[in-house]
Design a protein around this motif. Structure first.
Motif, PDB file in Angstrom:
ATOM      1  N   TYR A  42       0.820  -1.214   0.000  1.00 56.62           N
ATOM      2  CA  TYR A  42       0.000   0.000   0.000  1.00 56.62           C
ATOM      3  C   TYR A  42       0.854   1.264   0.000  1.00 56.62           C
ATOM      4  O   TYR A  42       0.570   2.225  -0.720  1.00 56.62           O
ATOM      5  CB  TYR A  42      -0.919  -0.013   1.221  1.00 56.62           C
ATOM      6  CG  TYR A  42      -1.832   1.188   1.312  1.00 56.62           C
ATOM      7  CD1 TYR A  42      -3.066   1.182   0.674  1.00 56.62           C
ATOM      8  CD2 TYR A  42      -1.460   2.332   2.029  1.00 56.62           C
ATOM      9  CE1 TYR A  42      -3.909   2.278   0.747  1.00 56.62           C
ATOM     10  CE2 TYR A  42      -2.291   3.431   2.106  1.00 56.62           C
ATOM     11  CZ  TYR A  42      -3.514   3.399   1.465  1.00 56.62           C
ATOM     12  OH  TYR A  42      -4.344   4.492   1.525  1.00 56.62           O
ATOM     13  N   TRP A  43       1.897   1.266   0.806  1.00 58.89           N
ATOM     14  CA  TRP A  43       2.706   2.481   0.952  1.00 58.89           C
ATOM     15  C   TRP A  43       3.621   2.709  -0.241  1.00 58.89           C
ATOM     16  O   TRP A  43       4.291   3.738  -0.321  1.00 58.89           O
ATOM     17  CB  TRP A  43       3.514   2.410   2.241  1.00 58.89           C
ATOM     18  CG  TRP A  43       2.634   2.225   3.433  1.00 58.89           C
ATOM     19  CD1 TRP A  43       2.514   1.109   4.205  1.00 58.89           C
ATOM     20  CD2 TRP A  43       1.705   3.179   3.967  1.00 58.89           C
ATOM     21  NE1 TRP A  43       1.576   1.304   5.186  1.00 58.89           N
ATOM     22  CE2 TRP A  43       1.063   2.564   5.065  1.00 58.89           C
ATOM     23  CE3 TRP A  43       1.352   4.490   3.623  1.00 58.89           C
ATOM     24  CZ2 TRP A  43       0.094   3.211   5.825  1.00 58.89           C
ATOM     25  CZ3 TRP A  43       0.384   5.132   4.374  1.00 58.89           C
ATOM     26  CH2 TRP A  43      -0.232   4.499   5.463  1.00 58.89           C
ATOM     27  N   TRP A  44       3.646   1.769  -1.155  1.00 59.69           N
ATOM     28  CA  TRP A  44       4.398   1.945  -2.400  1.00 59.69           C
ATOM     29  C   TRP A  44       3.463   2.336  -3.540  1.00 59.69           C
ATOM     30  O   TRP A  44       3.772   3.199  -4.356  1.00 59.69           O
ATOM     31  CB  TRP A  44       5.132   0.646  -2.741  1.00 59.69           C
ATOM     32  CG  TRP A  44       5.916   0.684  -4.014  1.00 59.69           C
ATOM     33  CD1 TRP A  44       6.865   1.598  -4.368  1.00 59.69           C
ATOM     34  CD2 TRP A  44       5.819  -0.236  -5.114  1.00 59.69           C
ATOM     35  NE1 TRP A  44       7.384   1.304  -5.609  1.00 59.69           N
ATOM     36  CE2 TRP A  44       6.757   0.177  -6.093  1.00 59.69           C
ATOM     37  CE3 TRP A  44       5.057  -1.377  -5.351  1.00 59.69           C
ATOM     38  CZ2 TRP A  44       6.939  -0.506  -7.296  1.00 59.69           C
ATOM     39  CZ3 TRP A  44       5.241  -2.065  -6.545  1.00 59.69           C
ATOM     40  CH2 TRP A  44       6.167  -1.625  -7.506  1.00 59.69           C
ATOM     41  N   ASP A  90       0.166   3.471  -3.209  1.00 60.43           N
ATOM     42  CA  ASP A  90      -0.814   4.480  -2.823  1.00 60.43           C
ATOM     43  C   ASP A  90      -2.218   3.880  -2.938  1.00 60.43           C
ATOM     44  O   ASP A  90      -2.395   2.732  -3.345  1.00 60.43           O
ATOM     45  CB  ASP A  90      -0.684   5.749  -3.660  1.00 60.43           C
ATOM     46  CG  ASP A  90      -1.223   6.971  -2.916  1.00 60.43           C
ATOM     47  OD1 ASP A  90      -1.646   6.810  -1.758  1.00 60.43           O
ATOM     48  OD2 ASP A  90      -1.211   8.077  -3.488  1.00 60.43           O
ATOM     49  N   ASN A  91      -3.224   4.660  -2.584  1.00 61.21           N
ATOM     50  CA  ASN A  91      -4.563   4.115  -2.399  1.00 61.21           C
ATOM     51  C   ASN A  91      -5.242   3.679  -3.698  1.00 61.21           C
ATOM     52  O   ASN A  91      -5.892   2.636  -3.746  1.00 61.21           O
ATOM     53  CB  ASN A  91      -5.445   5.150  -1.696  1.00 61.21           C
ATOM     54  CG  ASN A  91      -6.751   4.553  -1.219  1.00 61.21           C
ATOM     55  OD1 ASN A  91      -6.791   3.816  -0.251  1.00 61.21           O
ATOM     56  ND2 ASN A  91      -7.838   4.859  -1.921  1.00 61.21           N
ATOM     57  N   HIS A 130      -4.018   0.393  -5.083  1.00 62.34           N
ATOM     58  CA  HIS A 130      -4.365  -0.604  -4.064  1.00 62.34           C
ATOM     59  C   HIS A 130      -5.813  -1.058  -4.229  1.00 62.34           C
ATOM     60  O   HIS A 130      -6.105  -2.264  -4.207  1.00 62.34           O
ATOM     61  CB  HIS A 130      -4.153   0.000  -2.675  1.00 62.34           C
ATOM     62  CG  HIS A 130      -4.657  -0.859  -1.558  1.00 62.34           C
ATOM     63  ND1 HIS A 130      -3.967  -1.948  -1.084  1.00 62.34           N
ATOM     64  CD2 HIS A 130      -5.802  -0.790  -0.820  1.00 62.34           C
ATOM     65  CE1 HIS A 130      -4.649  -2.518  -0.103  1.00 62.34           C
ATOM     66  NE2 HIS A 130      -5.767  -1.837   0.077  1.00 62.34           N
ATOM     67  N   PHE A 150       6.482  -0.538   9.175  1.00 61.78           N
ATOM     68  CA  PHE A 150       6.095  -0.404   7.778  1.00 61.78           C
ATOM     69  C   PHE A 150       7.348  -0.472   6.914  1.00 61.78           C
ATOM     70  O   PHE A 150       8.387   0.086   7.260  1.00 61.78           O
ATOM     71  CB  PHE A 150       5.364   0.923   7.538  1.00 61.78           C
ATOM     72  CG  PHE A 150       4.055   1.032   8.272  1.00 61.78           C
ATOM     73  CD1 PHE A 150       2.951   0.323   7.844  1.00 61.78           C
ATOM     74  CD2 PHE A 150       3.939   1.838   9.392  1.00 61.78           C
ATOM     75  CE1 PHE A 150       1.744   0.413   8.516  1.00 61.78           C
ATOM     76  CE2 PHE A 150       2.741   1.940  10.070  1.00 61.78           C
ATOM     77  CZ  PHE A 150       1.638   1.225   9.632  1.00 61.78           C
ATOM     78  N   ASP A 210      10.028   0.335   4.307  1.00 62.19           N
ATOM     79  CA  ASP A 210      10.517   1.587   3.736  1.00 62.19           C
ATOM     80  C   ASP A 210      10.768   1.387   2.239  1.00 62.19           C
ATOM     81  O   ASP A 210      11.834   0.929   1.830  1.00 62.19           O
ATOM     82  CB  ASP A 210      11.802   2.020   4.445  1.00 62.19           C
ATOM     83  CG  ASP A 210      12.280   3.390   3.975  1.00 62.19           C
ATOM     84  OD1 ASP A 210      11.572   4.022   3.160  1.00 62.19           O
ATOM     85  OD2 ASP A 210      13.364   3.824   4.415  1.00 62.19           O
TER      86      ASP A 210
END
Length: 232
Positions: free
Chosen positions: A25-27, A29-30, A33, A185, A187
C-alpha cells in the motif's frame, strides 16, 4: 489443456500476485491498491464459480481428519474474505469515494488484520491443493516422474520453509496477525523488491508446511483405515 492451465495455474497465480501487490500500500498508494483489490475479488468470484461443485459435495462422503481440516480452512478463509470485502467498501477513498462510509481507524485496522490473515490462509489453501498444481504443471510441461527432480523439490521445500520463517520475523507478521498495532512499515524509498521476495517466501513456506501436514493427515487416515480392516 488450456482450461486446465488457466484454472489450476494461471488463475491462482494471478490471485496471489494481486494479493501481494495489494499489501504494498505504501508503495502503490490508495488508487492502485483499490484497483488491485477489486481485480482480486473479481478473480475470486471466477474461482468460486469454477469450483462450485466442491460446495455441493460438502454433505456427501465420509469426513476424516484431513477433510475436517480442509473445511475449517475454507470456512476461516471465507469469513476473512467477507470481512475484507465489507471493510474495503466502507473505507474506499478512490473507486467509491463518492459514497465513503467511514474513515474510522478501527475499521481500517480490521481491514489490514483480515488482509494479513487472508494471505496466510491462502498459503495454507495452496498447500492443501499443491498436488493438483504439480499435476497440472506436469501435464503442461509433459514431465515424467524423476527421483532427482523429487529430491530437488524436497530441498527447495526445506529452503522455502527456512526463508519463510526468516521473512515472517523480518516483516513482523506475528504482530499483524494478532491484531496488534505495529509501526513496522516497509521503507519503499530504500528498497522494493525485497518486500515482495519476503512475502513470496512466507507464502511458499506456509504452503509447504500445509502440504506436508495434509499429507501426514492423509497417511494417518489411511493407516487407521487399514488397521480397522485388519482387526475385523
Amino acid at each position: 489443456m488450456l482450461r486446465l492451465v488457466t484454472d489450476r495455474l494461471l488463475l491462482p497465480a494471478g490471485m496471489a500476485t494481486l494479493l501481494v501487490l495489494s499489501l504494498a500500500y505504501w508503495w502503490l498508494d490508495n488508487g492502485p491498491h483499490e484497483i488491485f483489490g477489486t481485480l482480486l475479488f473479481g478473480l475470486l468470484a471466477w474461482h468460486l464459480s469454477i469450483n462450485r461443485r466442491w460446495f455441493l459435495k460438502l454433505r456427501v462422503g465420509r469426513y476424516d481428519a484431513r477433510r475436517f481440516a480442509v473445511v475449517a480452512i475454507h470456512t476461516w478463509l471465507a469469513l476473512n474474505m467477507v470481512v475484507l470485502f465489507v471493510t474495503s467498501i466502507l473505507i474506499s477513498r478512490s473507486l467509491l469515494s463518492f459514497i465513503q462510509f467511514t474513515d474510522n481507524v478501527s475499521v481500517i485496522e480490521l481491514h489490514w488484520f483480515s488482509a494479513y490473515w487472508v494471505v496466510m490462509i491462502i498459503a495454507v489453501h495452496v498447500g492443501t491443493h499443491w498436488s493438483r498444481v504439480m499435476a497440472a504443471a506436469g501435464t503442461l510441461f509433459r514431465l515424467t516422474p524423476s527421483r532427482i527432480r523429487a529430491w530437488v523439490l524436497r530441498l527447495a521445500a526445506v529452503m522455502f520453509v527456512a526463508l519463510g520463517a526468516w521473512s515472517f520475523a523480518v516483516l513482523g507478521v506475528s504482530t499483524k496477525l494478532m491484531f496488534g498495532y505495529s509501526l513496522d512499515f516497509w521503507d519503499f524509498t530504500t528498497s522494493v523488491t525485497p518486500f515482495f521476495a519476503h512475502w513470496t517466501a512466507i507464502v511458499a513456506g506456509v504452503a509447504v508446511l500445509s502440504h506436508y501436514s495434509m499429507a501426514g493427515l492423509r497417511s494417518a487416515g489411511t493407516l487407521r483405515s487399514q488397521s480397522r480392516k485388519g482387526g475385523t
